[in-house]
Design a protein around this motif. Sequence first.
Motif, PDB file in Angstrom:
ATOM      1  N   TYR A 147       0.870  -1.219  -0.101  1.00  0.00           N
ATOM      2  CA  TYR A 147       0.127  -0.085   0.004  1.00  0.00           C
ATOM      3  C   TYR A 147       0.763   1.124   0.079  1.00  0.00           C
ATOM      4  O   TYR A 147       0.619   2.279  -0.537  1.00  0.00           O
ATOM      5  CB  TYR A 147      -0.879  -0.199   1.408  1.00  0.00           C
ATOM      6  N   PHE A 155      -8.400  -1.942   0.617  1.00  0.00           N
ATOM      7  CA  PHE A 155      -7.075  -2.554   0.243  1.00  0.00           C
ATOM      8  C   PHE A 155      -6.640  -3.589   1.018  1.00  0.00           C
ATOM      9  O   PHE A 155      -6.334  -4.776   0.425  1.00  0.00           O
ATOM     10  CB  PHE A 155      -6.068  -1.459  -0.143  1.00  0.00           C
ATOM     11  N   SER A 200      -6.302  -7.400  -0.076  1.00  0.00           N
ATOM     12  CA  SER A 200      -5.033  -8.087   0.203  1.00  0.00           C
ATOM     13  C   SER A 200      -5.077  -9.499   1.015  1.00  0.00           C
ATOM     14  O   SER A 200      -4.598 -10.597   0.550  1.00  0.00           O
ATOM     15  CB  SER A 200      -4.218  -7.255   0.522  1.00  0.00           C
TER      16      SER A 200
END
Length: 301
Positions: free
Chosen positions: A125, A290, A294
């Motif tokens: 990230y 995110f 992930s």
Amino acid sequence: MAKPVFIPNDINWELLKRFNVCANSFGFNEAAKKIGTSPSALLGQIEVLEKQIGFNLFERVNRNRSKTLTPEGQMLKEATQQIFLFLSTPMNEQKKLSKSQARILRVITTEGLAKTILVKPINQYLEDHPDIQLQLITKSTADLIEPGEVVIRSNFVEQKHVRREYLLNYKMKLYASKTYINKFGRPASPLDLSNHKVLIFNSLGAKDSSFLWKPDLNIYLTPTVVSDSFDFLLKQCYEGQGIFELADLYLEKDELVDLFPDMSGEQFDLYLSYNKKSTYEDLIPDFVKFLKKSIGDKAKE
């Protein structure tokens, strides 16, 4: 919990400058020397500023002020530093400076999670978002979640304006190194743990340190080592100094042996929690989305 600090339109900017000097000095005597005034006069000016803003900016001790900022004082310090840094910069550099200011992502979690499932997703990230400054905190209880914070833990305190999102389910397992097993043998059963060296993590330092794996067993166990350092205990486990409890996540543990692979320990739900009134309204939801994707993709592997 700090309350929002609003700077009135008619604020005395000279007082703000003097507060900024105080907040970045070791004490009021040093700040007064920098400004060219007396400590008593400076304290009086800070009091005037506090009346204009409506908050104490420094803690009070025995009618005097300590150098410790209140939560509101800390917020004003951060704001004024950005303002005066910008104003003291040449005009041709201000545009570059304004673009270079990093957005802050404050993540509060446990030391164990920070070293396991969060490492690769957070690194990815940050690589995708070079304008973000990460503040990773592992020594905070996070009883109240401030705007701009993401808390990743199994426990959750109900709080106004806070959103909670499920991340994953995990269970506790017991591990030992091959060195330990060769030297001390492998426990024949959970009750046999009483005859082995046990390492227990306790971040609160409480006397009743115990395993989460199977709480009913704790009455039979006498830990060899209890520590609030996850790093220390994990290293001790790798070096064959005892049996350690770890969450069944994505830790690289090729050198460790799951002592009871067919037995399930206590299971926990892991949550992402954040204050919906964040300074950067798009930053926190974007990071949460995110992270969920992930870690979810990793779990499917």
